[in-house]
Enzyme design. Structure first.
Site, PDB file in Angstrom:
ATOM      1  N   SER A  64       0.825  -1.212   0.000  1.00 47.34           N
ATOM      2  CA  SER A  64       0.000   0.000   0.000  1.00 47.34           C
ATOM      3  C   SER A  64       0.859   1.263   0.000  1.00 47.34           C
ATOM      4  O   SER A  64       2.019   1.252   0.411  1.00 47.34           O
ATOM      5  CB  SER A  64      -0.893   0.040   1.241  1.00 47.34           C
ATOM      6  OG  SER A  64      -1.599  -1.156   1.372  1.00 47.34           O
TER       7      SER A  64
HETATM    8  N1  SAH Z   1      -0.520  -5.248   3.994  1.00 47.78           N
HETATM    9  C1  SAH Z   1       0.249  -5.509   2.784  1.00 47.78           C
HETATM   10  C2  SAH Z   1      -0.481  -5.154   1.503  1.00 47.78           C
HETATM   11  C3  SAH Z   1      -1.706  -5.956   1.327  1.00 47.78           C
HETATM   12  S1  SAH Z   1      -2.144  -6.391  -0.309  1.00 47.78           S
HETATM   13  C4  SAH Z   1       1.589  -4.810   2.811  1.00 47.78           C
HETATM   14  O1  SAH Z   1       1.882  -4.082   3.762  1.00 47.78           O
HETATM   15  O2  SAH Z   1       2.377  -5.027   1.880  1.00 47.78           O
HETATM   16  C5  SAH Z   1      -3.444  -7.487   0.181  1.00 47.78           C
HETATM   17  C6  SAH Z   1      -2.978  -8.878   0.534  1.00 47.78           C
HETATM   18  O3  SAH Z   1      -4.099  -9.595   1.026  1.00 47.78           O
HETATM   19  C7  SAH Z   1      -2.487  -9.657  -0.682  1.00 47.78           C
HETATM   20  O4  SAH Z   1      -1.176 -10.092  -0.472  1.00 47.78           O
HETATM   21  C8  SAH Z   1      -3.473 -10.811  -0.792  1.00 47.78           C
HETATM   22  O5  SAH Z   1      -2.886 -12.015  -1.245  1.00 47.78           O
HETATM   23  C9  SAH Z   1      -3.940 -10.936   0.646  1.00 47.78           C
HETATM   24  N2  SAH Z   1      -5.205 -11.649   0.823  1.00 47.78           N
HETATM   25  C10 SAH Z   1      -6.337 -11.591   0.079  1.00 47.78           C
HETATM   26  N3  SAH Z   1      -7.285 -12.396   0.589  1.00 47.78           N
HETATM   27  C11 SAH Z   1      -6.746 -12.989   1.697  1.00 47.78           C
HETATM   28  C12 SAH Z   1      -7.228 -13.932   2.660  1.00 47.78           C
HETATM   29  N4  SAH Z   1      -8.457 -14.452   2.589  1.00 47.78           N
HETATM   30  N5  SAH Z   1      -6.407 -14.295   3.663  1.00 47.78           N
HETATM   31  C13 SAH Z   1      -5.146 -13.794   3.759  1.00 47.78           C
HETATM   32  N6  SAH Z   1      -4.634 -12.910   2.873  1.00 47.78           N
HETATM   33  C14 SAH Z   1      -5.421 -12.505   1.868  1.00 47.78           C
END
Ligand code: SAH
Length: 235
Positions: A64
């Site tokens: 993000s």
């Molecule tokens: N917080 C992260 C950015 C998040 S991007 C950072 O600091 O870099 C969103 C993430 O959520 C992605 O990597 C995606 O694979 C994950 N995601 C989506 N659905 C999910 C689920 N059900 N359980 C765990 N992770 C999930």
């Protein structure tokens, strides 16, 4: 590769930018200042690591924008004694920032290759208060006896279409706060804050529009990743 002095300059410029953009919480700014974002992006994005923008991290996911990380951390009102659950580890950057502000961060990622890279970063940075797991975060943290009311704070960094997953609501302590992007299309999401007043009673507040990838169910199988998918993660 930029040298250390240049990285420090970029980091200071980012902090000044975040202050000008309205982030006044000095604990949050200091946590960001102490977290080297250049280590959380693929190599060919290193020179952009301290710009206020989201960066692709592979497998269609993004780290993000720093302003969003700062604001989400701020509205979460994390305290030193807190246990915080993050769903969506991605690069690990948000978890690393949170780990400087609370007792322990639990973080779940559904893409195991992303989680393994994030774990390496936590290890390299000696962030010992982060516990991580490759799993479907919609189901909450699996291994806590009783499973209920475990976390002071929950942060979801992927969007849901509708209400937050019930397992997450259940694992929030009374008095606890959850922030989660809500909305179906990327253009139409709001960051929503839930404060658990008591069992099944929540104060809900829409904060501001955001753009997150969707929260998806299940954990992809290892053989669903091509070798070029995996190369992209660090390239
Ligand atoms: N917080 C992260 C950015 C998040 S991007 C950072 O600091 O870099 C969103 C993430 O959520 C992605 O990597 C995606 O694979 C994950 N995601 C989506 N659905 C999910 C689920 N059900 N359980 C765990 N992770 C999930």
């Amino acid at each position: 590769m930029p040298d250390i002095a240049e990285i420090d300059n970029r980091k200071i410029r980012l902090i000044i930018h975040l202050r000008q953009a309205g982030i006044t919480n000095t604990d949050v700014l200091s946590a960001i200042e102490r977290t080297p974002r250049d280590l959380f992006v693929p190599h060919h994005f290193e020179t952009h690591a301290y710009e206020d923008q989201a960066v692709p991290i592979g497998l269609g996911q993004t780290i993000s924008q720093p302003y969003i990380v700062a604001t989400m951390t701020d509205v979460l009102q994390v305290e030193k004694s807190h246990s915080v659950l993050e769903i969506g580890t991605g690069s690990g950057y948000q978890a690393a920032v949170l780990s400087r502000l609370c007792r322990r961060v639990y973080t779940i990622e559904r893409h195991r290759p992303l989680l393994e890279l994030a774990e390496k970063r936590f290890n390299d940075l000696k962030l010992r208060n982060i516990t991580s797991l490759a799993a479907d975060g919609m189901k909450g943290w699996p291994s806590i006896p009783g499973n209920e009311n475990s976390f002071d704070r929950i942060i979801v960094t992927a969007s849901v279409d509708g209400d937050p997953p019930v397992a997450l609501m259940a694992q929030l302590k009374p008095g606890g706060i959850m922030v989660i992007p809500v909305g179906s299309q990327a253009q139409n999401q709001m960051l929503r804050r839930y404060k658990k007043e008591s069992e099944d009673v929540y104060a809900v507040q829409d904060l501001f529009p955001v753009r997150f990838v969707p929260l998806l169910p299940d954990v992809p199988r290892h053989n669903s990743y091509s070798s070029s998918d995996l190369e992209e993660l660090t390239a």
